[in-house]
Design an enzyme around this catalytic site. Structure first.
Site, PDB file in Angstrom:
ATOM      1  N   ARG A   1       0.834  -1.192   0.000  1.00 35.37           N
ATOM      2  CA  ARG A   1       0.000   0.000   0.000  1.00 35.37           C
ATOM      3  C   ARG A   1       0.873   1.250   0.000  1.00 35.37           C
ATOM      4  O   ARG A   1       1.764   1.406   0.834  1.00 35.37           O
ATOM      5  CB  ARG A   1      -0.919   0.032   1.226  1.00 35.37           C
ATOM      6  CG  ARG A   1      -2.032  -1.007   1.172  1.00 35.37           C
ATOM      7  CD  ARG A   1      -3.007  -0.715   0.049  1.00 35.37           C
ATOM      8  NE  ARG A   1      -4.083  -1.697  -0.047  1.00 35.37           N
ATOM      9  CZ  ARG A   1      -4.050  -2.779  -0.800  1.00 35.37           C
ATOM     10  NH1 ARG A   1      -2.961  -3.034  -1.549  1.00 35.37           N
ATOM     11  NH2 ARG A   1      -5.068  -3.611  -0.841  1.00 35.37           N
ATOM     12  N   GLU A   2       0.627   2.127  -0.964  1.00 34.15           N
ATOM     13  CA  GLU A   2       1.294   3.419  -1.036  1.00 34.15           C
ATOM     14  C   GLU A   2       0.386   4.465  -0.385  1.00 34.15           C
ATOM     15  O   GLU A   2      -0.828   4.460  -0.608  1.00 34.15           O
ATOM     16  CB  GLU A   2       1.568   3.803  -2.487  1.00 34.15           C
ATOM     17  CG  GLU A   2       2.524   2.858  -3.201  1.00 34.15           C
ATOM     18  CD  GLU A   2       2.674   3.190  -4.675  1.00 34.15           C
ATOM     19  OE1 GLU A   2       1.930   4.069  -5.159  1.00 34.15           O
ATOM     20  OE2 GLU A   2       3.522   2.569  -5.343  1.00 34.15           O
TER      21      GLU A   2
ATOM     22  N   ARG B   1      -6.098  26.179  -4.874  1.00 31.60           N
ATOM     23  CA  ARG B   1      -5.567  24.861  -4.531  1.00 31.60           C
ATOM     24  C   ARG B   1      -5.081  24.203  -5.815  1.00 31.60           C
ATOM     25  O   ARG B   1      -5.879  23.744  -6.637  1.00 31.60           O
ATOM     26  CB  ARG B   1      -6.640  24.011  -3.850  1.00 31.60           C
ATOM     27  CG  ARG B   1      -7.062  24.530  -2.488  1.00 31.60           C
ATOM     28  CD  ARG B   1      -5.912  24.522  -1.497  1.00 31.60           C
ATOM     29  NE  ARG B   1      -6.342  24.827  -0.127  1.00 31.60           N
ATOM     30  CZ  ARG B   1      -5.524  24.891   0.907  1.00 31.60           C
ATOM     31  NH1 ARG B   1      -4.218  24.682   0.733  1.00 31.60           N
ATOM     32  NH2 ARG B   1      -5.981  25.176   2.105  1.00 31.60           N
TER      33      ARG B   1
ATOM     34  N   ALA C   1      -7.886  27.432   8.482  1.00 28.82           N
ATOM     35  CA  ALA C   1      -7.366  26.093   8.774  1.00 28.82           C
ATOM     36  C   ALA C   1      -5.852  26.131   8.720  1.00 28.82           C
ATOM     37  O   ALA C   1      -5.253  27.058   8.165  1.00 28.82           O
ATOM     38  CB  ALA C   1      -7.909  25.075   7.773  1.00 28.82           C
TER      39      ALA C   1
ATOM     40  N   LEU D   1      -1.987  23.449   9.385  1.00 33.08           N
ATOM     41  CA  LEU D   1      -1.337  22.178   9.673  1.00 33.08           C
ATOM     42  C   LEU D   1      -0.983  22.050  11.157  1.00 33.08           C
ATOM     43  O   LEU D   1      -0.726  23.040  11.845  1.00 33.08           O
ATOM     44  CB  LEU D   1      -0.055  22.042   8.857  1.00 33.08           C
ATOM     45  CG  LEU D   1      -0.201  21.958   7.343  1.00 33.08           C
ATOM     46  CD1 LEU D   1       1.173  22.024   6.687  1.00 33.08           C
ATOM     47  CD2 LEU D   1      -0.934  20.685   6.935  1.00 33.08           C
TER      48      LEU D   1
ATOM     49  N   GLU E   1      -4.432  29.907  13.940  1.00 31.07           N
ATOM     50  CA  GLU E   1      -4.860  30.002  12.542  1.00 31.07           C
ATOM     51  C   GLU E   1      -5.984  31.011  12.361  1.00 31.07           C
ATOM     52  O   GLU E   1      -6.035  31.725  11.353  1.00 31.07           O
ATOM     53  CB  GLU E   1      -5.300  28.626  12.042  1.00 31.07           C
ATOM     54  CG  GLU E   1      -4.180  27.603  11.934  1.00 31.07           C
ATOM     55  CD  GLU E   1      -3.112  28.005  10.933  1.00 31.07           C
ATOM     56  OE1 GLU E   1      -3.431  28.723   9.962  1.00 31.07           O
ATOM     57  OE2 GLU E   1      -1.948  27.588  11.112  1.00 31.07           O
TER      58      GLU E   1
ATOM     59  N   GLU F   1      -5.204  33.985   9.720  1.00 32.37           N
ATOM     60  CA  GLU F   1      -5.874  34.008   8.413  1.00 32.37           C
ATOM     61  C   GLU F   1      -6.963  35.060   8.311  1.00 32.37           C
ATOM     62  O   GLU F   1      -7.181  35.611   7.224  1.00 32.37           O
ATOM     63  CB  GLU F   1      -6.428  32.624   8.091  1.00 32.37           C
ATOM     64  CG  GLU F   1      -5.326  31.580   7.919  1.00 32.37           C
ATOM     65  CD  GLU F   1      -5.777  30.355   7.153  1.00 32.37           C
ATOM     66  OE1 GLU F   1      -6.992  30.221   6.882  1.00 32.37           O
ATOM     67  OE2 GLU F   1      -4.916  29.534   6.812  1.00 32.37           O
TER      68      GLU F   1
ATOM     69  N   PRO G   1      -8.853   8.485   3.918  1.00 34.52           N
ATOM     70  CA  PRO G   1      -8.123   7.419   4.604  1.00 34.52           C
ATOM     71  C   PRO G   1      -7.581   6.318   3.712  1.00 34.52           C
ATOM     72  O   PRO G   1      -6.754   5.524   4.163  1.00 34.52           O
ATOM     73  CB  PRO G   1      -9.159   6.867   5.593  1.00 34.52           C
ATOM     74  CG  PRO G   1     -10.483   7.251   5.026  1.00 34.52           C
ATOM     75  CD  PRO G   1     -10.267   8.557   4.336  1.00 34.52           C
ATOM     76  N   GLY G   2      -7.987   6.271   2.453  1.00 34.52           N
ATOM     77  CA  GLY G   2      -7.436   5.261   1.565  1.00 34.52           C
ATOM     78  C   GLY G   2      -6.055   5.591   1.033  1.00 34.52           C
ATOM     79  O   GLY G   2      -5.363   4.711   0.513  1.00 34.52           O
TER      80      GLY G   2
ATOM     81  N   GLU H   1      -3.904  11.861   7.025  1.00 32.02           N
ATOM     82  CA  GLU H   1      -4.309  13.144   7.609  1.00 32.02           C
ATOM     83  C   GLU H   1      -5.564  13.019   8.459  1.00 32.02           C
ATOM     84  O   GLU H   1      -6.622  12.591   8.004  1.00 32.02           O
ATOM     85  CB  GLU H   1      -4.574  14.167   6.508  1.00 32.02           C
ATOM     86  CG  GLU H   1      -4.985  15.531   7.040  1.00 32.02           C
ATOM     87  CD  GLU H   1      -5.343  16.506   5.939  1.00 32.02           C
ATOM     88  OE1 GLU H   1      -5.081  17.711   6.116  1.00 32.02           O
ATOM     89  OE2 GLU H   1      -5.871  16.071   4.897  1.00 32.02           O
TER      90      GLU H   1
ATOM     91  N   GLU I   1      -1.533  31.679   0.145  1.00 34.66           N
ATOM     92  CA  GLU I   1      -2.114  32.513   1.194  1.00 34.66           C
ATOM     93  C   GLU I   1      -1.996  34.000   0.872  1.00 34.66           C
ATOM     94  O   GLU I   1      -2.823  34.802   1.316  1.00 34.66           O
ATOM     95  CB  GLU I   1      -1.448  32.216   2.536  1.00 34.66           C
ATOM     96  CG  GLU I   1      -1.820  30.848   3.111  1.00 34.66           C
ATOM     97  CD  GLU I   1      -1.264  30.657   4.502  1.00 34.66           C
ATOM     98  OE1 GLU I   1      -0.351  31.424   4.902  1.00 34.66           O
ATOM     99  OE2 GLU I   1      -1.742  29.750   5.208  1.00 34.66           O
TER     100      GLU I   1
END
Length: 238
Positions: free
Chosen positions: A64-65, A91, A103, A105, A120, A124, A142-143, A147, A172
């Protein structure tokens, strides 16, 4: 297939022989199949692209990658008129300018998610909040990526200075700030006009939570068990 039959009124019951989950049984379960080898395919600025060889329960193996990601926080910040403050940001992977909540990280080892969300919101959109609750926790995709995201509800808003040393760069630097009512956001999500997963999930959760005046929400500093399990698996910074 015959019509599903629910058995055992008042008990867990089944539908066509399959269990009906209720209460605390309705929960994702941390589980790690044995990893027999790991190969780092690429190291990025934010994420690491890796390939694991995994032993399956039947004794076989699979490859799995996936991307190891530090996680993130998002904020649905509502004013007294139930309007949310948002940003519009380019994006590149999806070639869209998306309407998104503030939002950021969780890329500093050991950083508290609530503290990160407060930072944040100030960085922002220049706001602070007097009331913080947890709207929802999720795995974004999730596949393919590890995150985990915590989406907060922020209320009792007031102006705040940008944190010292903050400089908007890249996408940004081209962001702008907009406002929209929660009702209009709900309609836009259901109409397929908004696509950011943090926004979509947070707006839908806020719409549900509003029905009881947000009384059912967890406090802003509530435990985040799913993130703790990622840390135990070695998938977070530091």
């Amino acid at each position: 297939m015959s019509d599903p039959q629910i058995e055992g009124a008042g008990a867990p019951g089944t539908v066509d022989g399959h269990p009906v989950l209720r209460g605390s049984d309705l929960a994702d379960v941390p589980l790690a199949w044995p990893v027999t080898s790991t190969r780092v395919l690429a190291e990025g600025h934010v994420a690491t692209f890796a390939e694991d060889e995994v032993r399956t329960p039947d004794g076989g193996t699979m490859h799995r990658e996936y991307l190891r990601h530090p996680g993130a926080v998002g904020i649905i910040a509502l004013d007294d008129a139930a309007r949310a403050v948002l940003v519009r940001q380019y994006r590149h992977p999806v070639r869209h300018r998306l309407t998104e909540p503030p939002a950021g990280l969780l890329d500093h080892a050991g950083e508290d998610p609530l503290v990160a969300a407060q930072r944040e919101l100030a960085e922002e959109v220049g706001l602070a909040a007097g009331r913080w609750d947890v709207l929802v926790d999720l795995f974004s995709t999730p596949g393919i990526i590890s995150e985990g995201i915590r989406v907060f509800l922020a209320r009792d808003l007031s102006p705040a200075a940008r944190p010292d040393g903050f400089t908007a760069e890249g996408e940004e630097a081209d962001m702008d700030t907009v406002w929209a009512s929660l009702d209009d956001l709900l309609a836009a999500v259901l109409d397929g006009r908004l696509h950011n997963p943090t926004l979509v999930t947070g707006v839908l959760a806020a719409g549900v939570a509003r029905r009881d005046g947000y009384a059912s929400l967890r406090p802003g500093d509530a435990p985040w068990p799913a993130r703790a399990s990622l840390a135990e698996a070695g998938l977070l910074p530091g």
